[in-house]
Design an enzyme around this catalytic site. Sequence first.
Site, PDB file in Angstrom:
ATOM      1  N   HIS A 302      46.525 -42.652  28.308  1.00 41.35           N
ATOM      2  CA  HIS A 302      45.394 -41.751  28.059  1.00 41.35           C
ATOM      3  C   HIS A 302      45.591 -41.134  26.674  1.00 41.35           C
ATOM      4  CE1 HIS A 302      42.353 -38.735  29.371  1.00 41.35           C
ATOM      5  NE2 HIS A 302      42.979 -38.011  28.460  1.00 41.35           N
ATOM      6  N   HIS A 345      49.399 -31.302  31.804  1.00 40.05           N
ATOM      7  CA  HIS A 345      49.969 -30.898  30.527  1.00 40.05           C
ATOM      8  C   HIS A 345      50.058 -29.393  30.360  1.00 40.05           C
ATOM      9  CE1 HIS A 345      45.601 -31.238  30.012  1.00 40.05           C
ATOM     10  NE2 HIS A 345      45.669 -30.437  28.980  1.00 40.05           N
ATOM     11  N   GLU A 351      42.870 -23.815  25.329  1.00 39.08           N
ATOM     12  CA  GLU A 351      41.705 -24.674  25.577  1.00 39.08           C
ATOM     13  C   GLU A 351      40.637 -23.921  26.376  1.00 39.08           C
ATOM     14  OE1 GLU A 351      42.918 -28.233  27.605  1.00 39.08           O
ATOM     15  OE2 GLU A 351      44.753 -28.442  26.430  1.00 39.08           O
ATOM     16  N   HIS A 375      42.297 -22.444  29.708  1.00 39.60           N
ATOM     17  CA  HIS A 375      43.706 -22.735  29.924  1.00 39.60           C
ATOM     18  C   HIS A 375      44.402 -22.372  28.635  1.00 39.60           C
ATOM     19  CE1 HIS A 375      41.563 -25.833  32.547  1.00 39.60           C
ATOM     20  NE2 HIS A 375      41.992 -24.884  33.358  1.00 39.60           N
ATOM     21  N   HIS A 381      47.931 -27.216  33.395  1.00 36.06           N
ATOM     22  CA  HIS A 381      46.652 -27.613  34.005  1.00 36.06           C
ATOM     23  C   HIS A 381      46.531 -29.129  33.986  1.00 36.06           C
ATOM     24  CE1 HIS A 381      45.752 -27.174  29.704  1.00 36.06           C
ATOM     25  NE2 HIS A 381      44.763 -28.038  29.870  1.00 36.06           N
TER      26      HIS A 381
HETATM   27  O1  LIG Z   1      42.557 -30.057  29.860  1.00 42.87           O
HETATM   28  C1  LIG Z   1      41.545 -30.745  29.691  1.00 42.87           C
HETATM   29  O2  LIG Z   1      40.850 -31.161  30.623  1.00 42.87           O
HETATM   30  C2  LIG Z   1      41.208 -31.227  28.288  1.00 42.87           C
HETATM   31  C3  LIG Z   1      42.009 -32.413  27.954  1.00 42.87           C
HETATM   32  C4  LIG Z   1      41.481 -33.653  28.145  1.00 42.87           C
HETATM   33  C5  LIG Z   1      42.245 -34.789  27.889  1.00 42.87           C
HETATM   34  O3  LIG Z   1      41.685 -35.985  28.062  1.00 42.87           O
HETATM   35  C6  LIG Z   1      43.568 -34.653  27.488  1.00 42.87           C
HETATM   36  C7  LIG Z   1      44.107 -33.392  27.285  1.00 42.87           C
HETATM   37  C8  LIG Z   1      43.331 -32.270  27.516  1.00 42.87           C
HETATM   38  O4  LIG Z   1      43.796 -31.047  27.295  1.00 42.87           O
HETATM   39 FE   LIG Z   2      43.988 -29.495  28.586  1.00 45.82          FE
END
Ligand SMILES: O=C(O)Cc1cc(O)ccc1O
Ligand SMILES: [Fe+2]
Length: 461
Positions: A302, A345, A351, A375, A381
């Site tokens: 990803h 992560h 974010e 977040h 999250h």
């Molecule tokens: O947290 C989230 O949903 C946003 C996010 C999306 C992603 O594809 C990878 C990292 C990220 O922080």
């Molecule tokens: Fe994220």
Amino acid sequence: MENKTAKCPDFPTDLEYQSGFGNSLSSEAIAGALPQGQNNPLICPYGLYAEQISGTSFTAPRKLNLRSWLYRIKPSVTHEPFKPRVPGHGKLVSEFNQSNTTATPTQLRWKPVEIPDAPTDFIDGLYTVCGAGSSFLRHGYAIHMYTANKSMDDCAFCNADGDFLIVPQKGRLWITTECGRLQVSPGEVVVLPQGFRFAINLPDGPSRGYVAEIFGTHFQLPDLGPIGANGLAAPRDFLVPTAWFEQSSCPGYTVVQKFGGELFIARQDFCPFNVVAWHGNYVPYKYDLSKFCPYNTVLVDHGDPSINTVLTAPTDKPGVALLDFVIFPPRWLVAEHTFRPPYYHRNCMSEFMGLINGGYEAKADGFLPGGASLHSCMTPHGPDTKTYEATIALGNEAGPHRITDTMAFMFESCLMPRICPWALESPFMDPDYYQCWIGLRSHFTGEETKGQSRDLHNGHN
Ligand SMILES: O=C(O)Cc1cc(O)ccc1O
Ligand SMILES: [Fe+2]
């Protein structure tokens, strides 16, 4: 040119725009209105006044320098003294500190806020959710949301604090600016830079959306690195207004100026949209998110969300954004033997996310169009339990899959946000957000090792 009093006129459906990002542009609503060969003729064509608006210090390096020259019927300065607006606003913050906001690492999520029944225009419907830094010190940002149902009447808004990036989620915005008019629909975004006067009409009535405000810098297109010369948001898809002006006198017109998060008003007897011609590179602009050309994983893993950066507001540290505007658009997912949703992560950046339409790939429920989540720096999250279980159930056999009918976005910042009290106490805040992850159970298959470290690498090769 239209000769109407006060009220903003209806917008034509065939508004013309100029195209490009960061270009030097020019536009005249009357042929010959733009001075040639110099900015400040002793007498401008048609007796217009010349006025400069600068978006960077005069001495900013040429590649960053932003300014425009406006040729107008009366200069902006022709107004009565600024006075504090009474009643004040009370829910706009431009300097975040312990006295007005709260720091929390908790994962936060809000349901879509209901649009009020009471007549509310864009200014009164705007409220700060969170932010960091200070507009006074020219470093920081504020994230606002708005719910409104009524056009701005006989008044223009001017934000001395920073640039607005507006992301409408419901209801079109018909925006009159000093450079001309913009029609912005959900799915499009608009940038109204610091200092420009603008008025927002709501042709659809009930309207809702998100606003990122940045202090002390401006949005740029991200570098493309190894992607090459093309891809992501193309400069030509950014649309800038063409000159348009209102000529009639407008007794009792009000300019509402946001200055240090407080609102001031100044009365004048004309409408500020009296610019007959202009030229420069400091301009309002809009962008249709469906034009974005996403790049992504074509084999495994990803990719980080930075691959979907539409616009970035830099800090002085290379690669560290004051505020990135990132989208999660419809696209193909094709990665093999890969957990395709966003990974779990913790991010050193913070974010804030919103959803314009559809669902979001990391959340099976609870994150709704018009809702929001936050977040903050290093707060864990990732996908909710349902998303995780559904992804694992599909297994390695998942074929190419097209994510459709969705548009989520993220405002990502290196500065840790503080949260406004009304956002924390809002009835739309979801106190059970954490529950979406609580059910993640252990799938661990290594019990036989009984917690002892397995000697995969003994460190002595
Ligand atoms: O947290 C989230 O949903 C946003 C996010 C999306 C992603 O594809 C990878 C990292 C990220 O922080
Ligand atoms: Fe994220």
